[in-house]
Design an enzyme around this catalytic site. Structure first.
Site, short mmCIF file in Angstrom:
data_model
loop_
_atom_site.label_atom_id
_atom_site.label_comp_id
_atom_site.label_asym_id
_atom_site.label_seq_id
_atom_site.Cartn_x
_atom_site.Cartn_y
_atom_site.Cartn_z
N ASN A 15 0.89 -1.17 0.00
CA ASN A 15 0.00 0.00 0.00
C ASN A 15 0.92 1.22 0.00
OD1 ASN A 15 -1.90 1.99 0.39
ND2 ASN A 15 -2.08 1.62 2.60
N TRP A 16 1.04 1.81 -1.17
CA TRP A 16 2.03 2.89 -1.30
C TRP A 16 1.57 4.20 -0.68
CZ3 TRP A 16 4.73 2.75 -6.79
CH2 TRP A 16 5.39 1.51 -6.93
N LYS A 17 0.29 4.29 -0.36
CA LYS A 17 -0.27 5.53 0.22
C LYS A 17 0.00 6.71 -0.72
CE LYS A 17 0.65 3.51 4.70
NZ LYS A 17 0.44 3.66 6.12
N HIS A 28 -9.31 1.62 4.47
CA HIS A 28 -8.03 1.75 5.19
C HIS A 28 -8.23 2.71 6.38
CE1 HIS A 28 -3.87 2.75 6.12
NE2 HIS A 28 -3.57 1.59 5.55
N GLY A 32 2.78 -1.26 4.23
CA GLY A 32 2.93 0.16 3.93
C GLY A 32 4.39 0.51 3.69
N GLY A 33 5.05 1.02 4.73
CA GLY A 33 6.42 1.52 4.61
C GLY A 33 7.37 0.58 3.88
N GLY A 92 2.20 2.17 10.57
CA GLY A 92 3.17 3.26 10.41
C GLY A 92 3.83 3.67 11.72
N GLU A 139 -6.51 5.02 7.48
CA GLU A 139 -6.23 6.44 7.20
C GLU A 139 -7.43 7.10 6.53
OE1 GLU A 139 -2.53 5.74 5.19
OE2 GLU A 139 -1.65 5.13 7.09
N GLU A 166 -5.78 -4.87 10.23
CA GLU A 166 -4.76 -3.87 10.49
C GLU A 166 -5.07 -3.14 11.80
OE1 GLU A 166 -2.58 -2.79 6.65
OE2 GLU A 166 -4.17 -1.36 6.91
C1 PEP Z 1 -0.71 0.14 5.76
O1 PEP Z 1 -0.61 1.26 5.31
O2 PEP Z 1 -1.67 -0.56 5.45
C2 PEP Z 1 0.34 -0.34 6.65
C3 PEP Z 1 0.20 -1.52 7.20
O3 PEP Z 1 1.39 0.49 6.87
P1 PEP Z 1 2.79 0.11 7.60
O4 PEP Z 1 3.22 -1.21 7.04
O5 PEP Z 1 3.71 1.22 7.25
O6 PEP Z 1 2.49 0.02 9.06
#
Ligand code: PEP
Length: 255
Positions: A13-15, A98, A237-238, A176, A100, A170
């Site tokens: 998930n590049w956001k 998500h 994510g990251g 994050g 966010e 999640e």
């Molecule tokens: C996400 O954005 O879905 C996520 C899990 O981010 P991260 O891996 O950075 O915690």
């Protein structure tokens, strides 16, 4: 059904990261590193990157997803993107609900449900995100929160449609933040999600659903998280923005 029969899925998930040129460069780096993957590999990228991403991954095993979609086919929804638009550019998956989006953009279980239904009707595969806040975990209502999200987000989704749904667990406190749920915590909630699906549908339908864990999953902790019987993959994510780290997670899921 045992875990080996479910589709393992690692999705990035590049956001709001990477321009189209940067997306092309990163995907060209990722694709050869995951060419032998024994799991599904997806990159969910910003809308403006979709066309470039689809071109960059043509002929590879990397699939492309979007990070949201609207429920209406078209109309006066300034700034939104329809499922038809995504389908036409070649998108296969779409991340919905998500945390966010829920936290910053007013997403509710009702709108997640509308988006999920629209995505399925258009032939897209939704990755539906659920998860509790830290406060909710501390108040001991994680299961209540997750049960409600699963029930509402999948309201009116048929057993046939469920075959194309991926659930991502999640925990919001782990996204994050560098705080990963322990493998046991992830397993506990993923197993609970499967039990809820069995109640809403039946055991066979529930057993076939891919349930991902997401929340600071990385190249170091992926092995342990993915070893759990109800953790069928990861939403990353990251670590999905660094080719070697993402490829290491894909490798962990391919075992
Ligand atoms: C996400 O954005 O879905 C996520 C899990 O981010 P991260 O891996 O950075 O915690």
């Amino acid at each position: 059904m045992d875990k080996a029969k479910r589709t393992a899925i690692i999705a990035g998930n590049w956001k709001m990261n990477k321009t189209p040129k940067e997306a092309t460069a990163l995907l060209k780096e990722i694709a050869p590193l995951v060419a032998d993957a024994d799991c599904e590999v997806i990159a969910c990228v910003p809308y403006v990157d979709l066309a470039a991403a689809i071109e960059a991954t043509a002929g590879t095993n990397v699939k492309i997803g979007a990070e949201n979609c609207h429920w209406a086919e078209s109309g006066a929804f300034t700034g939104e993107i329809s499922t038809g638009m995504l389908k036409e550019v070649g998108v296969e998956y779409v991340v919905l609900g998500h945390s966010e989006r829920r936290q910053y953009f007013g997403e509710t279980d009702e709108t997640v449900n509308k988006r999920t239904k629209a995505a399925l009707a258009a032939g897209l595969k939704p990755i539906v995100c659920v998860g509790e806040l830290l406060w909710e975990r501390e108040c001991n209502i994680t299961e209540e929160v997750i049960a409600r999200q699963i029930k509402l987000d999948l309201w009116d989704v048929t057993a046939e449609e469920l075959k194309n749904v991926v659930i991502a667990y999640e925990p919001v406190w782990a996204i994050g933040t560098g705080k990963t749920a322990t493998a046991d915590q992830a397993e506990e909630v993923c197993a609970f999600i499967r039990a809820q699906l069995a109640k809403l549908y039946d055991q066979d339908a529930a057993d076939a659903v891919t349930i991902q864990y997401g929340g600071s999953m990385n190249d170091k902790n992926a092995d342990e998280l993915l070893s759990k019987v109800n953790v069928d993959g990861g939403l990353i994510g990251g670590a999905s923005l660094v080719a070697e780290k993402f490829a290491a997670i894909v490798k962990a899921a391919s075992k």
